[in-house]
Design an enzyme around this catalytic site. Sequence first.
Site, mmCIF file in Angstrom:
data_model
loop_
_atom_site.group_PDB
_atom_site.id
_atom_site.type_symbol
_atom_site.label_atom_id
_atom_site.label_comp_id
_atom_site.label_asym_id
_atom_site.label_seq_id
_atom_site.Cartn_x
_atom_site.Cartn_y
_atom_site.Cartn_z
ATOM 1 N N GLU A 92 -3.405 7.281 -4.324
ATOM 2 C CA GLU A 92 -3.336 6.059 -3.523
ATOM 3 C C GLU A 92 -3.178 4.855 -4.441
ATOM 4 O O GLU A 92 -3.986 4.664 -5.354
ATOM 5 C CB GLU A 92 -4.622 5.907 -2.701
ATOM 6 C CG GLU A 92 -4.618 4.682 -1.793
ATOM 7 C CD GLU A 92 -5.947 4.488 -1.076
ATOM 8 O OE1 GLU A 92 -6.002 4.733 0.137
ATOM 9 O OE2 GLU A 92 -6.935 4.125 -1.746
ATOM 10 N N TYR A 146 0.856 -1.191 0.000
ATOM 11 C CA TYR A 146 0.000 0.000 0.000
ATOM 12 C C TYR A 146 0.893 1.242 0.000
ATOM 13 O O TYR A 146 1.807 1.350 0.815
ATOM 14 C CB TYR A 146 -0.882 0.016 1.257
ATOM 15 C CG TYR A 146 -1.682 1.295 1.406
ATOM 16 C CD1 TYR A 146 -2.996 1.379 0.970
ATOM 17 C CD2 TYR A 146 -1.102 2.438 1.968
ATOM 18 C CE1 TYR A 146 -3.714 2.562 1.089
ATOM 19 C CE2 TYR A 146 -1.811 3.625 2.079
ATOM 20 C CZ TYR A 146 -3.116 3.678 1.634
ATOM 21 O OH TYR A 146 -3.817 4.856 1.735
#
Length: 387
Positions: A196, A108
């Site tokens: 993101e 992530y």
Amino acid sequence: MKLYEYQAKEILRAHGVAVPDGIAADRNEILNEPDAFHERLKQLNASAYVVKAQVHAGGRGKAGGVKITRNQEDVLPLARAMLDLTIKGLPVRRIYVEAAVDLAHEIYVSFLFDREKSTYSVMCSGRGGVDIEEVARSNPEDVVRISLDPFTGLKPFHLREILSLLPHSGETARALSATILRLYAAFVETDAELLEINPLVVTGDGKVFACDGKMLLDDNALFRHRDFLDFEDLGALDPMESAAREAGLSYVKLDGQIACLVNGAGLAMATMDVIRHFGGHPANFLDIGGSAKASVVENAMGLILEDKAVKAIFVNIFGGIVRTDEVARGVLAAVDRFEITLPLVIRLVGTNDREALAMLRERGFDALNEMNPAVEKAVHMAAPSGG
Ligand code: GDP
Ligand code: MN
């Protein structure tokens, strides 16, 4: 402005980030032009395909919006079925098909604003692919968040801190560093509010790919990126908000009964405060901007009338650059064009207001110079027993 995954990936690709090859197709192409779709699909030349619903929401995988198949013939039926989905209340109108990558490790990474510290920040976790908030709750030690001074940016020591969380070394660690630097550059250069990547994938043979991309662009910086305007999907907006956007107005629907047509965001907020002060409830926030022409005012009035909750219209204009007589002409044109029967109160002050007020009063409208009595009148007229 929210971007779809395929649009974010287009930007990332242009910034040198490795992204799987893919093709985007809209509902019409998938349903009505399957041959053209297949032609494009053939050029992907992959051993497996990921079919992905394009909506402005995450968690698509769990909602059935991400499917993988080895068989090229299965892609079209999967894409068709996906068009019937609603993900988090959003209809699926576009599909992205990608060459699947072998995902050995899902990471992530995100960049965002830290408004409290007036910095950027980067977040990273070696436990990507899943809901990061969940990881942050259950295993906070597995998530790193670092503030980045916008003037000095992302430095090697930041990258070392990020990589210390990940199990990679050598060539793979270097590829990850290079990718994270490019992601940062993409974030800064596009004036993004959020970038993101979940997951950023490391493949079995140590290659790095951005397999998902969520990107929010700062609307106030879009004037520096005219080419991004094409990314805007007006069809995905609320119909009234999209009509407002097209007309160059800034409109937000609220849940009261008094429609406000105001010039300037500051005056709009003050107007709503004063309406509340006198016991009324604004039906919307509509800012016609700094140099409104009669035609803009006319369109804005048309927009307000779409909202059936509106019981009274309050126009509040401070004429600096804006000429209030021009606004008055727009109001009158709208009254004629839309045959407005709702109570209408107009407060005008500033450039050419004497002429403007006279013009409106001549047609029998409540036109005032002072804000408080005008608001009181509008609140009174919108009240159930009003008028
Ligand atoms: P999201 O659910 O909206 O976040 O959509 P993602 O694009 O992140 O996809 C969800 C999940 O599908 C990912 O976390 C991966 O586990 C899986 N996935 C996505 N792309 C690929 C791929 O190319 N290959 C494989 N094997 N899995 C993928
Ligand atoms: Mn994801």
